[in-house]
Design an enzyme around this catalytic site. Structure first.
Site, PDB file in Angstrom:
ATOM      1  N   PRO A   1       0.859  -1.187   0.000  1.00 49.03           N
ATOM      2  CG  PRO A   1       0.108  -0.964   2.216  1.00 49.03           C
ATOM      3  CD  PRO A   1       0.877  -1.873   1.292  1.00 49.03           C
ATOM      4  CG  MET A   2       3.647   2.173  -1.571  1.00 43.24           C
ATOM      5  SD  MET A   2       5.003   1.993  -2.748  1.00 43.24           S
ATOM      6  CE  MET A   2       4.234   1.021  -4.031  1.00 43.24           C
TER       7      MET A   2
ATOM      8  CG  ASN B   1       7.105  -4.096   3.255  1.00 36.71           C
ATOM      9  OD1 ASN B   1       7.007  -3.127   4.004  1.00 36.71           O
ATOM     10  ND2 ASN B   1       7.262  -3.953   1.953  1.00 36.71           N
ATOM     11  N   GLY B   2      10.064  -4.669   3.027  1.00 38.13           N
ATOM     12  CA  GLY B   2      11.100  -3.682   3.303  1.00 38.13           C
ATOM     13  C   GLY B   2      12.393  -3.969   2.566  1.00 38.13           C
ATOM     14  N   GLY B   3      12.730  -3.094   1.609  1.00 41.37           N
ATOM     15  CA  GLY B   3      14.043  -3.158   0.973  1.00 41.37           C
ATOM     16  C   GLY B   3      14.250  -4.295  -0.014  1.00 41.37           C
TER      17      GLY B   3
ATOM     18  CB  CYS C   1       1.511   4.934   8.492  1.00 35.14           C
ATOM     19  SG  CYS C   1       1.807   6.589   7.887  1.00 35.14           S
TER      20      CYS C   1
ATOM     21  N   GLY D   1       7.369  -2.607  -2.487  1.00 36.81           N
ATOM     22  CA  GLY D   1       6.751  -1.299  -2.688  1.00 36.81           C
ATOM     23  C   GLY D   1       7.521  -0.450  -3.675  1.00 36.81           C
TER      24      GLY D   1
HETATM   25  C1  LIG Z   1       5.039   6.837  -1.283  1.00 37.51           C
HETATM   26  C2  LIG Z   1       4.814   5.797  -0.210  1.00 37.51           C
HETATM   27  C3  LIG Z   1       3.597   5.745   0.428  1.00 37.51           C
HETATM   28  C4  LIG Z   1       3.341   4.773   1.407  1.00 37.51           C
HETATM   29  N1  LIG Z   1       2.081   4.676   1.960  1.00 37.51           N
HETATM   30  C5  LIG Z   1       1.797   3.655   2.793  1.00 37.51           C
HETATM   31  C6  LIG Z   1       0.472   3.420   3.248  1.00 37.51           C
HETATM   32  O1  LIG Z   1      -0.489   4.116   2.874  1.00 37.51           O
HETATM   33  N2  LIG Z   1       0.263   2.377   4.103  1.00 37.51           N
HETATM   34  C7  LIG Z   1       1.288   1.563   4.522  1.00 37.51           C
HETATM   35  O2  LIG Z   1       1.056   0.623   5.284  1.00 37.51           O
HETATM   36  N3  LIG Z   1       2.541   1.752   4.083  1.00 37.51           N
HETATM   37  C8  LIG Z   1       2.808   2.755   3.226  1.00 37.51           C
HETATM   38  N4  LIG Z   1       4.081   2.896   2.725  1.00 37.51           N
HETATM   39  C9  LIG Z   1       5.116   1.923   3.121  1.00 37.51           C
HETATM   40  C10 LIG Z   1       5.153   0.747   2.151  1.00 37.51           C
HETATM   41  O3  LIG Z   1       3.936   0.046   2.165  1.00 37.51           O
HETATM   42  C11 LIG Z   1       6.303  -0.209   2.522  1.00 37.51           C
HETATM   43  O4  LIG Z   1       6.061  -0.721   3.815  1.00 37.51           O
HETATM   44  C12 LIG Z   1       7.666   0.469   2.512  1.00 37.51           C
HETATM   45  O5  LIG Z   1       7.822   1.295   1.372  1.00 37.51           O
HETATM   46  C13 LIG Z   1       8.800  -0.560   2.569  1.00 37.51           C
HETATM   47  O6  LIG Z   1       8.746  -1.437   1.467  1.00 37.51           O
HETATM   48  P1  LIG Z   1       9.711  -1.232   0.170  1.00 37.51           P
HETATM   49  O7  LIG Z   1      11.108  -1.143   0.714  1.00 37.51           O
HETATM   50  O8  LIG Z   1       9.480  -2.441  -0.666  1.00 37.51           O
HETATM   51  O9  LIG Z   1       9.296   0.048  -0.481  1.00 37.51           O
HETATM   52  C14 LIG Z   1       4.351   3.864   1.767  1.00 37.51           C
HETATM   53  C15 LIG Z   1       5.576   3.921   1.112  1.00 37.51           C
HETATM   54  C16 LIG Z   1       5.820   4.865   0.123  1.00 37.51           C
HETATM   55  C17 LIG Z   1       7.150   4.886  -0.588  1.00 37.51           C
END
Ligand SMILES: Cc1cc2nc3c(=O)[nH]c(=O)nc-3n(C[C@H](O)[C@H](O)[C@H](O)COP(=O)(O)O)c2cc1C
Length: 334
Positions: A14-15, A208-210, A97, A230
């Protein structure tokens, strides 16, 4: 709502401002199996705001989860029901968040300090719907004890019958870091997530993460049930093109970028005819050619032209022409 159980081996994060309906519709051209998560919608926005705007999606987007932000069990139950009635396949509660804005409203990562309240929320949501209710959280917050704190949180929530935990594998530091910094600075601790799965094999644990490659995803899948990506899939969406084959074992041929863009143009044309502006859709495809010669020219044409009033499909065609132009300089890859 789909009748098949969700297979969350590979999920899209979710982003806010990114994983909207147009983004997910584009991603769906690349992968049929990945489970998508919406941007977070707060209970207040859903109960008092423009529901259609927050909830509408295209039929192709299934399997699709709605992520909620809130901490009032009654309001969350009401919103979970709204999500189910709207056709979502899952509802997820955001406990990850770190933004100040949401902390003030008891939304997001600060809820990790309130496991009992979160358990009440999850129980109320479960009582209201038949679709799965899941949670997304961090390893911990601030000075919460690293593993023991998360274990207590997860166990308290698992006692409600909640089975699926999506863990962003770093802590959130609620004071002093921006949300962006909170996705980068607290160190990743994949081992804690793997340990959680070892201690609770009966739970579905998504990490999740990275994560930036399918190879890394496959490695992690030997220790946990699913991965969530993400930022990488947003900036480099073509990574999704092999998910069905490499992660889900599909033997469908992998679609080329050119096939994807053709299908996307058909989607964009249909949306344009409903009055949707081109740049609402094209902003999500800027990374499609990432790493290839001409990718920068493709992005530039779209960035410069797609926001203009009445911009239509010809902008995407011009971007493709620019992509395939012979470079003036010694341009190799962007
Ligand atoms: C632009 C943006 C918006 C995000 N919005 C949310 C959100 O609405 N809800 C949520 O649980 N995490 C949100 N995240 C966090 C991502 O869901 C994820 O946990 C985080 O980016 C780490 O994963 P990644 O390293 O694969 O990006 C957001 C991340 C980004 C970059």
């Amino acid at each position: 709502m789909s009748t098949k159980p969700l297979n969350r081996r590979f999920t899209a994060a979710p982003m806010m401002e990114w994983s909207d309906t147009h983004c997910r519709s584009f991603w769906r051209l690349l992968t049929k199996n990945t489970v998508f998560y919406s941007e977070m919608v707060t209970t207040g926005a859903l109960i008092h705001g423009d529901r259609k705007r927050f909830l509408d999606f295209n039929a192709s987007e299934h399997p699709l989860a709605l992520q909620l932000g809130g901490s009032d069990p009654k309001a969350l139950a009401e919103c979970a029901k709204i999500a189910e009635d709207w056709g979502y396949d899952e509802v997820n509660l955001n406990c990850g968040c770190p933004s100040d804005r949401v902390q003030n409203n008891m939304i997001g990562a600060c809820l990790m300090a309130e496991p009992k309240l979160v358990a009440e929320c999850i129980a109320a949501m479960q009582a209201a719907v038949k679709i799965p209710v899941t949670i997304k959280h961090r390893i911990g917050i601030d000075d919460m004890e690293d593993y023991a704190g998360m274990l207590n949180f997860v166990r308290t929530i698992a006692d409600t019958g909640c089975k699926t935990f999506i863990v962003h594998a770093r802590k959130a530091w609620l004071k002093g870091l921006s949300p962006k910094e909170n996705r980068e600075i607290p160190p990743l601790q994949y081992d804690k997530v793997a340990q959680l799965k070892k201690d609770h094999p009966e739970l579905e644990i998504i990490i999740n993460g990275g994560i930036t490659t399918l190879e890394h995803s496959l490695n992690l899948l030997s220790e946990v049930d699913g991965v969530m990506l993400g930022r990488e899939i947003y900036h480099n969406p073509y990574l999704l093109a092999e998910v069905d084959q490499k992660i889900y074992g599909s033997n469908r041929p992998v679609a080329t970028r050119d096939e994807i863009i053709e299908e996307f143009m058909a989607y964009a044309e249909e949306q344009l005819s409903k009055g949707i502006r081109l740049n609402y859709m094209t902003r999500h495809i800027l990374g499609l050619y990432q790493g290839l010669p001409g990718a920068r020219r493709f992005r530039r044409v779209i960035s410069e032209q797609a926001h203009k009033p009445n911009a239509g499909i010809e902008v995407i065609k011009a971007a493709l022409t620019a992509l395939n132009e012979l470079p003036f300089t010694n341009e190799l890859t962007d």
